[in-house]
Design a protein around this motif. Structure first.
Motif, PDB file in Angstrom:
ATOM      1  N   ASN A  98      37.037  28.947  65.816  1.00  0.00           N
ATOM      2  CA  ASN A  98      36.963  30.351  65.657  1.00  0.00           C
ATOM      3  C   ASN A  98      38.182  31.290  66.180  1.00  0.00           C
ATOM      4  O   ASN A  98      38.581  32.032  65.028  1.00  0.00           O
ATOM      5  CB  ASN A  98      35.630  30.730  66.279  1.00  0.00           C
ATOM      6  CG  ASN A  98      35.267  32.160  65.821  1.00  0.00           C
ATOM      7  OD1 ASN A  98      35.903  33.052  66.277  1.00  0.00           O
ATOM      8  ND2 ASN A  98      34.050  32.146  64.958  1.00  0.00           N
ATOM      9  N   GLY A  99      38.564  30.974  67.290  1.00  0.00           N
ATOM     10  CA  GLY A  99      39.797  31.919  67.691  1.00  0.00           C
ATOM     11  C   GLY A  99      39.084  33.156  68.149  1.00  0.00           C
ATOM     12  O   GLY A  99      38.102  33.308  68.318  1.00  0.00           O
ATOM     13  N   LEU A 100      40.329  34.065  68.255  1.00  0.00           N
ATOM     14  CA  LEU A 100      40.033  35.553  68.825  1.00  0.00           C
ATOM     15  C   LEU A 100      39.149  35.416  69.941  1.00  0.00           C
ATOM     16  O   LEU A 100      38.490  36.523  70.459  1.00  0.00           O
ATOM     17  CB  LEU A 100      39.001  36.125  67.758  1.00  0.00           C
ATOM     18  CG  LEU A 100      39.658  36.456  66.283  1.00  0.00           C
ATOM     19  CD1 LEU A 100      38.439  37.209  65.374  1.00  0.00           C
ATOM     20  CD2 LEU A 100      40.814  37.091  66.208  1.00  0.00           C
ATOM     21  N   GLY A 101      39.470  34.533  70.753  1.00  0.00           N
ATOM     22  CA  GLY A 101      38.910  34.256  72.248  1.00  0.00           C
ATOM     23  C   GLY A 101      37.667  33.935  72.490  1.00  0.00           C
ATOM     24  O   GLY A 101      37.012  33.845  73.537  1.00  0.00           O
ATOM     25  N   LEU A 102      37.005  33.483  71.399  1.00  0.00           N
ATOM     26  CA  LEU A 102      35.545  33.069  71.475  1.00  0.00           C
ATOM     27  C   LEU A 102      35.277  31.831  72.246  1.00  0.00           C
ATOM     28  O   LEU A 102      34.618  31.711  73.491  1.00  0.00           O
ATOM     29  CB  LEU A 102      35.113  32.713  70.121  1.00  0.00           C
ATOM     30  CG  LEU A 102      33.467  32.380  70.079  1.00  0.00           C
ATOM     31  CD1 LEU A 102      32.635  33.454  70.453  1.00  0.00           C
ATOM     32  CD2 LEU A 102      33.067  31.597  68.905  1.00  0.00           C
ATOM     33  N   GLU A 103      35.917  30.805  72.094  1.00  0.00           N
ATOM     34  CA  GLU A 103      35.969  29.555  72.919  1.00  0.00           C
ATOM     35  C   GLU A 103      36.607  29.550  74.116  1.00  0.00           C
ATOM     36  O   GLU A 103      37.846  28.929  74.173  1.00  0.00           O
ATOM     37  CB  GLU A 103      36.163  28.218  71.907  1.00  0.00           C
ATOM     38  CG  GLU A 103      35.429  28.256  70.841  1.00  0.00           C
ATOM     39  CD  GLU A 103      36.268  28.808  69.520  1.00  0.00           C
ATOM     40  OE1 GLU A 103      37.338  29.672  69.751  1.00  0.00           O
ATOM     41  OE2 GLU A 103      36.469  28.154  68.401  1.00  0.00           O
ATOM     42  N   GLU A 104      36.197  30.356  75.024  1.00  0.00           N
ATOM     43  CA  GLU A 104      37.135  30.770  76.115  1.00  0.00           C
ATOM     44  C   GLU A 104      37.616  29.569  76.944  1.00  0.00           C
ATOM     45  O   GLU A 104      38.830  29.651  77.703  1.00  0.00           O
ATOM     46  CB  GLU A 104      36.441  31.940  77.007  1.00  0.00           C
ATOM     47  CG  GLU A 104      36.255  33.023  76.227  1.00  0.00           C
ATOM     48  CD  GLU A 104      35.384  34.097  76.945  1.00  0.00           C
ATOM     49  OE1 GLU A 104      35.618  34.336  78.114  1.00  0.00           O
ATOM     50  OE2 GLU A 104      34.379  34.506  76.451  1.00  0.00           O
ATOM     51  N   ASN A 105      36.773  28.439  77.092  1.00  0.00           N
ATOM     52  CA  ASN A 105      36.985  27.454  77.859  1.00  0.00           C
ATOM     53  C   ASN A 105      37.711  26.299  77.308  1.00  0.00           C
ATOM     54  O   ASN A 105      38.175  25.265  77.752  1.00  0.00           O
ATOM     55  CB  ASN A 105      35.873  26.783  78.727  1.00  0.00           C
ATOM     56  CG  ASN A 105      35.556  27.712  79.585  1.00  0.00           C
ATOM     57  OD1 ASN A 105      36.255  28.573  80.296  1.00  0.00           O
ATOM     58  ND2 ASN A 105      34.278  27.938  80.006  1.00  0.00           N
ATOM     59  N   VAL A 106      37.996  26.670  75.654  1.00  0.00           N
ATOM     60  CA  VAL A 106      38.578  25.311  74.964  1.00  0.00           C
ATOM     61  C   VAL A 106      39.718  25.636  74.491  1.00  0.00           C
ATOM     62  O   VAL A 106      40.721  24.825  73.993  1.00  0.00           O
ATOM     63  CB  VAL A 106      37.651  25.114  73.642  1.00  0.00           C
ATOM     64  CG1 VAL A 106      38.088  24.034  72.904  1.00  0.00           C
ATOM     65  CG2 VAL A 106      36.107  24.843  74.465  1.00  0.00           C
ATOM     66  N   LEU A 107      40.201  26.937  74.387  1.00  0.00           N
ATOM     67  CA  LEU A 107      41.478  27.268  73.561  1.00  0.00           C
ATOM     68  C   LEU A 107      42.882  26.626  74.158  1.00  0.00           C
ATOM     69  O   LEU A 107      43.625  26.308  73.517  1.00  0.00           O
ATOM     70  CB  LEU A 107      41.725  28.748  74.014  1.00  0.00           C
ATOM     71  CG  LEU A 107      40.615  29.745  73.172  1.00  0.00           C
ATOM     72  CD1 LEU A 107      40.701  31.305  73.514  1.00  0.00           C
ATOM     73  CD2 LEU A 107      40.773  29.291  71.611  1.00  0.00           C
ATOM     74  N   ARG A 108      42.796  26.421  75.588  1.00  0.00           N
ATOM     75  CA  ARG A 108      43.868  25.750  76.083  1.00  0.00           C
ATOM     76  C   ARG A 108      44.186  24.262  75.331  1.00  0.00           C
ATOM     77  O   ARG A 108      45.191  23.787  75.270  1.00  0.00           O
ATOM     78  CB  ARG A 108      43.815  25.429  77.489  1.00  0.00           C
ATOM     79  CG  ARG A 108      42.730  24.702  78.024  1.00  0.00           C
ATOM     80  CD  ARG A 108      42.728  24.930  79.676  1.00  0.00           C
ATOM     81  NE  ARG A 108      41.615  24.189  80.082  1.00  0.00           N
ATOM     82  CZ  ARG A 108      41.574  22.943  80.772  1.00  0.00           C
ATOM     83  NH1 ARG A 108      42.976  22.279  80.587  1.00  0.00           N
ATOM     84  NH2 ARG A 108      40.499  22.376  81.277  1.00  0.00           N
ATOM     85  N   HIS A 109      42.938  23.793  75.222  1.00  0.00           N
ATOM     86  CA  HIS A 109      43.050  22.322  74.412  1.00  0.00           C
ATOM     87  C   HIS A 109      43.342  22.581  72.991  1.00  0.00           C
ATOM     88  O   HIS A 109      44.184  21.490  72.413  1.00  0.00           O
ATOM     89  CB  HIS A 109      41.672  21.646  74.531  1.00  0.00           C
ATOM     90  CG  HIS A 109      40.939  21.620  75.912  1.00  0.00           C
ATOM     91  ND1 HIS A 109      41.740  20.542  76.886  1.00  0.00           N
ATOM     92  CD2 HIS A 109      40.038  21.995  76.655  1.00  0.00           C
ATOM     93  CE1 HIS A 109      41.239  20.616  77.934  1.00  0.00           C
ATOM     94  NE2 HIS A 109      40.113  21.530  77.934  1.00  0.00           N
ATOM     95  N   VAL A 110      42.943  23.511  72.367  1.00  0.00           N
ATOM     96  CA  VAL A 110      43.340  23.513  70.860  1.00  0.00           C
ATOM     97  C   VAL A 110      44.904  24.090  70.875  1.00  0.00           C
ATOM     98  O   VAL A 110      45.616  23.557  70.229  1.00  0.00           O
ATOM     99  CB  VAL A 110      42.626  24.778  70.390  1.00  0.00           C
ATOM    100  CG1 VAL A 110      43.188  25.275  69.152  1.00  0.00           C
ATOM    101  CG2 VAL A 110      41.168  24.592  70.214  1.00  0.00           C
ATOM    102  N   ASP A 111      45.238  24.783  71.767  1.00  0.00           N
ATOM    103  CA  ASP A 111      46.950  24.861  72.058  1.00  0.00           C
ATOM    104  C   ASP A 111      47.545  23.698  72.112  1.00  0.00           C
ATOM    105  O   ASP A 111      48.731  23.586  71.546  1.00  0.00           O
ATOM    106  CB  ASP A 111      47.171  25.885  73.047  1.00  0.00           C
ATOM    107  CG  ASP A 111      46.492  27.421  72.553  1.00  0.00           C
ATOM    108  OD1 ASP A 111      46.322  27.805  71.559  1.00  0.00           O
ATOM    109  OD2 ASP A 111      46.633  28.107  73.750  1.00  0.00           O
TER     110      ASP A 111
END
Length: 336
Positions: A98-111
């Motif tokens: 989704n992005g825009l900060g939704l998945e707050e605990n997952v974004l580092r893994h996406v990065d």
């Protein structure tokens, strides 16, 4: 040992060796077939949230394996990944989030997956995002509520507007065709077109359903700010939220609850919509604050349910929510 006996032993050994080689080749063939059957050689798409996962599966069909990381009923703001799930992101051909900060605990893994070379598609960023606005920004009555750190930030909850989901459907199809080798482009386009038609039917049905609600009762109070896109699409006013934030990880103060109660009384609002992925305790507190004159209606706004529980696809979720909202607001109108 005679020469004839030695030759016979050599022939037996060679025959055994041949049988062994044939057996090993057969095992290798079976293993290769099993790998294909289990999808080890198939293209892989990983999706973070289950709402986007359902949409992606409708587009992809059987052209690729789609893995969804978020379980039914989970909260996208707080769910986390296991080590195995994090590794799946980096092995994917395409990651849809989704992005825009939704998945707050997952974004580092996406990065991390992006840094390793995986193609990443942020659906929320491509959906013409709105920004979070408190009702006070629109001349509302809740100016006494505490400032929200998400104020002015992009709102990630675009899926409450099926029109934006139609746009995202086409963009996901583009990303799959561009980045996932081995898929049939014509099949992907056909799936996306069919789903787009279903979304158009959904939008028309929602409009007809909401027409039952009088204009002066199209006022929404939720457990946190999640329906800005729906309000923008279908002509609702967002009075406020029990948690005055775009994330469920925030908490309201006593003054927030008092201000919201006053705003609801002024607007004549008697219904609060609480997301099923989070406890409704705060909405119940608000009902106590108002002397029990508030009805709490449960919606499935941020997560699909398990299969067979009424909101296990995006289309069924939106229909269930539309029915619940329409019934809740018309009941309030009729004084029930």
């Amino acid at each position: 040992m005679s020469r004839s006996a030695a030759k016979q032993r050599v022939r037996v050994s060679v025959a055994r060796l041949r049988r062994l080689i044939v057996g090993l080749l057969a095992l290798a063939t079976v293993a290769a077939a099993a790998a294909c059957t289990t999808g080890e050689d198939r293209p892989r798409i990983v999706v973070t949230t289950n709402i986007l996962g359902d949409i992606t599966r409708e587009i992809v069909g059987t052209e690729a394996d789609v893995t969804v990381l978020m379980k039914p009923g989970a909260d996208p703001h707080s769910f986390g990944l296991s080590a195995v799930q994090a590794a799946e992101l980096e092995r994917a051909d395409l990651v849809v989030h989704n992005g825009l900060g939704l998945e707050e605990n997952v974004l580092r893994h996406v990065d991390a997956a992006r840094e390793s070379g995986v193609a990443i598609f942020a659906a929320g960023e491509a959906a013409d995002p709105l920004t979070f606005r408190t009702p006070a920004d629109d001349g509302g009555t809740t100016s006494g509520m505490s400032p929200d750190e998400t104020e002015g930030q992009p709102d990630p909850h675009f899926w409450t507007d099926p029109g934006r989901v139609r746009k995202v459907t086409g963009l996901i199809a583009d990303q799959v065709i561009k980045h996932v080798d081995g898929v049939d482009e014509s099949a992907i386009r056909a799936h996306a077109d069919r789903y787009d038609e279903e979304l158009a039917v959904l939008t028309a049905w929602m409009e007809k359903s909401f027409d039952r609600i009088p204009e002066d009762r199209r006022a929404l109070v939720t457990n946190h700010h999640v329906f800005g896109y729906l309000a923008d699409r279908f002509g609702f006013e967002v009075i406020g939220a029990v948690i005055p934030s775009g994330t469920t990880l925030a908490s309201p103060s006593s003054s927030d609850l008092r201000s919201l109660t006053e705003a609801m009384a002024e607007a004549g609002v008697r219904t609060v919509f609480a997301d099923s992925s989070r406890p409704t305790r705060l909405a119940e507190v608000l009902r106590a604050e108002s002397g029990g004159r508030v009805q709490v209606v449960e919606l499935h706004s941020e997560s699909l349910t398990a299969q067979g529980e009424g909101a296990d696809t995006y289309l069924r979720m939106m229909r269930a929510n539309t029915t619940a909202m329409t019934d809740g607001l018309t009941a309030a109108t009729n004084g029930d």
